[in-house]
Design a protein around this motif. Structure first.
Motif, PDB file in Angstrom:
ATOM      1  N   PRO A  19       0.658  -0.982  -0.055  1.00 18.34           N
ATOM      2  CA  PRO A  19      -0.104  -0.191  -0.030  1.00 18.34           C
ATOM      3  C   PRO A  19       0.902   1.055  -0.088  1.00 18.34           C
ATOM      4  O   PRO A  19       1.951   1.382   0.546  1.00 18.34           O
ATOM      5  N   VAL A  20       0.527   2.077  -0.875  1.00 12.90           N
ATOM      6  CA  VAL A  20       1.387   3.623  -0.895  1.00 12.90           C
ATOM      7  C   VAL A  20       1.282   4.227   0.315  1.00 12.90           C
ATOM      8  O   VAL A  20       2.115   4.915   0.817  1.00 12.90           O
ATOM      9  N   SER A  21       0.113   3.871   1.135  1.00  8.83           N
ATOM     10  CA  SER A  21       0.054   4.584   2.407  1.00  8.83           C
ATOM     11  C   SER A  21       1.126   4.035   3.542  1.00  8.83           C
ATOM     12  O   SER A  21       1.710   4.670   4.161  1.00  8.83           O
ATOM     13  N   LEU A  22       1.404   2.925   3.227  1.00  7.29           N
ATOM     14  CA  LEU A  22       2.383   2.064   4.125  1.00  7.29           C
ATOM     15  C   LEU A  22       3.691   2.692   3.859  1.00  7.29           C
ATOM     16  O   LEU A  22       4.628   3.098   4.831  1.00  7.29           O
ATOM     17  N   ILE A  23       3.886   2.930   2.578  1.00  3.30           N
ATOM     18  CA  ILE A  23       5.241   3.423   2.204  1.00  3.30           C
ATOM     19  C   ILE A  23       5.306   4.883   2.777  1.00  3.30           C
ATOM     20  O   ILE A  23       6.414   5.213   3.403  1.00  3.30           O
ATOM     21  N   GLY A  24       4.274   5.499   2.988  1.00  2.76           N
ATOM     22  CA  GLY A  24       4.183   6.841   3.406  1.00  2.76           C
ATOM     23  C   GLY A  24       4.651   6.772   4.985  1.00  2.76           C
ATOM     24  O   GLY A  24       5.360   7.667   5.664  1.00  2.76           O
ATOM     25  N   VAL A  25       3.933   5.946   5.551  1.00  5.46           N
ATOM     26  CA  VAL A  25       4.231   5.669   6.975  1.00  5.46           C
ATOM     27  C   VAL A  25       5.785   5.391   7.332  1.00  5.46           C
ATOM     28  O   VAL A  25       6.375   6.078   8.274  1.00  5.46           O
ATOM     29  N   VAL A  26       6.146   4.504   6.351  1.00  2.23           N
ATOM     30  CA  VAL A  26       7.552   4.366   6.747  1.00  2.23           C
ATOM     31  C   VAL A  26       8.569   5.406   6.471  1.00  2.23           C
ATOM     32  O   VAL A  26       9.429   5.660   7.182  1.00  2.23           O
ATOM     33  N   GLY A  27       8.225   6.216   5.296  1.00  3.20           N
ATOM     34  CA  GLY A  27       9.027   7.071   4.898  1.00  3.20           C
ATOM     35  C   GLY A  27       9.012   8.496   5.962  1.00  3.20           C
ATOM     36  O   GLY A  27       9.997   9.020   6.372  1.00  3.20           O
ATOM     37  N   TYR A  28       7.786   8.815   6.261  1.00  7.74           N
ATOM     38  CA  TYR A  28       7.563   9.819   7.429  1.00  7.74           C
ATOM     39  C   TYR A  28       8.332   9.448   8.660  1.00  7.74           C
ATOM     40  O   TYR A  28       8.945  10.201   9.379  1.00  7.74           O
ATOM     41  N   GLY A  29       8.121   8.190   9.017  1.00  8.69           N
ATOM     42  CA  GLY A  29       8.864   7.629  10.317  1.00  8.69           C
ATOM     43  C   GLY A  29      10.287   7.791  10.260  1.00  8.69           C
ATOM     44  O   GLY A  29      10.815   8.249  11.105  1.00  8.69           O
ATOM     45  N   LEU A  30      10.894   7.599   9.012  1.00  6.19           N
ATOM     46  CA  LEU A  30      12.301   7.667   8.897  1.00  6.19           C
ATOM     47  C   LEU A  30      12.705   9.268   8.907  1.00  6.19           C
ATOM     48  O   LEU A  30      13.748   9.531   9.716  1.00  6.19           O
ATOM     49  N   LEU A  31      12.023   9.997   8.496  1.00  5.77           N
ATOM     50  CA  LEU A  31      12.083  11.453   8.429  1.00  5.77           C
ATOM     51  C   LEU A  31      12.116  11.898  10.069  1.00  5.77           C
ATOM     52  O   LEU A  31      12.697  12.889  10.239  1.00  5.77           O
ATOM     53  N   LEU A  32      11.127  11.316  10.770  1.00  2.00           N
ATOM     54  CA  LEU A  32      10.832  11.720  11.975  1.00  2.00           C
ATOM     55  C   LEU A  32      12.089  11.190  12.946  1.00  2.00           C
ATOM     56  O   LEU A  32      12.539  12.050  13.578  1.00  2.00           O
ATOM     57  N   ILE A  33      12.418  10.074  12.635  1.00  2.00           N
ATOM     58  CA  ILE A  33      13.553   9.464  13.463  1.00  2.00           C
ATOM     59  C   ILE A  33      14.685  10.334  13.164  1.00  2.00           C
ATOM     60  O   ILE A  33      15.822  10.662  14.094  1.00  2.00           O
ATOM     61  N   GLY A  34      15.179  10.508  11.930  1.00  2.00           N
ATOM     62  CA  GLY A  34      16.101  11.371  11.272  1.00  2.00           C
ATOM     63  C   GLY A  34      16.469  12.660  11.759  1.00  2.00           C
ATOM     64  O   GLY A  34      17.565  13.071  12.636  1.00  2.00           O
ATOM     65  N   SER A  35      15.034  13.223  11.987  1.00  2.00           N
ATOM     66  CA  SER A  35      14.996  14.737  12.577  1.00  2.00           C
ATOM     67  C   SER A  35      15.177  14.701  14.143  1.00  2.00           C
ATOM     68  O   SER A  35      16.115  15.584  14.684  1.00  2.00           O
ATOM     69  N   VAL A  36      14.841  13.802  14.890  1.00  2.00           N
ATOM     70  CA  VAL A  36      14.903  13.567  16.161  1.00  2.00           C
ATOM     71  C   VAL A  36      16.551  13.239  16.405  1.00  2.00           C
ATOM     72  O   VAL A  36      17.119  13.889  17.354  1.00  2.00           O
ATOM     73  N   MET A  37      17.229  12.257  15.892  1.00  2.00           N
ATOM     74  CA  MET A  37      18.604  12.288  15.978  1.00  2.00           C
ATOM     75  C   MET A  37      19.356  13.389  15.673  1.00  2.00           C
ATOM     76  O   MET A  37      20.315  13.807  16.373  1.00  2.00           O
ATOM     77  N   HIS A  38      18.901  14.065  14.691  1.00  2.00           N
ATOM     78  CA  HIS A  38      19.597  15.371  14.446  1.00  2.00           C
ATOM     79  C   HIS A  38      19.523  16.414  15.402  1.00  2.00           C
ATOM     80  O   HIS A  38      20.398  17.249  15.642  1.00  2.00           O
ATOM     81  N   LEU A  39      18.483  16.507  15.997  1.00  2.00           N
ATOM     82  CA  LEU A  39      18.146  17.463  17.162  1.00  2.00           C
ATOM     83  C   LEU A  39      19.268  17.134  18.243  1.00  2.00           C
ATOM     84  O   LEU A  39      19.802  18.056  18.946  1.00  2.00           O
ATOM     85  N   ARG A  40      19.819  15.944  18.411  1.00  2.00           N
ATOM     86  CA  ARG A  40      20.568  15.300  19.415  1.00  2.00           C
ATOM     87  C   ARG A  40      22.280  15.760  18.830  1.00  2.00           C
ATOM     88  O   ARG A  40      22.890  15.563  19.715  1.00  2.00           O
TER      89      ARG A  40
END
Length: 146
Positions: free
Chosen positions: A59-80
Motif C-alpha cells: 500500500p502506498v500509504s504504508l510507504i508513506g508511514v515508513v518514509g515519514y517515520g524515517l524522517l521523524l527518526i532522522g530529525s530527532v537524531m539530528h536534534l541530538r
C-alpha cells in the motif's frame, strides 16, 4: 535556528505518520474515509482503494508511514547532534525522494484518475514542507544558538 527547523521537521513528520497511518487504515477498511469523499473530483476511495493505491502489492500509504517515520527518526537524531552533516544529508535525500514520489502520485491523480484524495494532498503539502526545511537544515553551516 537549526534547532527550530528540526523541531518543525519533527512536527511535520509526525503529522505525516498520522495522515499516512489513517490512510492505511482507510485502505484496509478499518477507518471511514467518508469525510474525504466530497464529489467526483475529491474521492479518497477512488485514489486509495483503486489500482494505484498499491505499488508492487505494498500500500502506498504504508510507504508513506515508513518514509515519514524515517524522517521523524532522522530529525530527532539530528536534534541530538546538530553538527552531524551526515544526518543533514540523510534528511535532504530522504525528503527529496519523498517529494519525487509525491509528485508521481499527484500526476497519477491529475492525469490518470482525474480524482484527488484530500489526505493525499495534505501529505503532499507535508512532504513539500519537509523538503523545504531539509534544504534549509542542510544549508546551515553551524548549529548556532537555539
Amino acid at each position: 535556528m537549526k534547532r527550530r527547523l528540526l523541531m518543525a521537521m519533527v512536527v511535520l513528520s509526525a503529522f505525516g505518520v498520522i495522515i499516512s497511518g489513517y490512510s492505511l487504515l482507510q485502505k484496509q477498511g478499518l477507518a471511514s474515509g467518508s469525510f474525504c469523499t466530497i464529489n467526483a473530483t475529491f474521492d479518497c476511495d477512488v485514489v486509495n482503494k483503486g489500482p494505484y493505491g498499491s505499488l508492487f502489492g505494498v500500500p502506498v500509504s504504508l510507504i508513506g508511514v515508513v518514509g515519514y517515520g524515517l524522517l521523524l527518526i532522522g530529525s530527532v537524531m539530528h536534534l541530538r547532534s546538530l553538527s552531524d552533516r551526515l544526518l543533514s544529508g540523510f534528511l535532504l535525500v530522504s525528503s527529496t525522494g519523498g517529494l519525487g514520489f509525491a509528485l508521481y502520485l499527484t500526476g497519477i491523480e491529475a492525469f490518470v484518475l482525474d480524482t484527488y484524495c484530500l489526505l493525499c494532498l495534505t501529505s503532499q503539502a507535508l512532504i513539500l514542507g519537509l523538503f523545504t526545511l531539509s534544504v534549509a537544515v542542510f544549508k546551515q553551516k553551524e548549529s548556532g544558538p537555539a
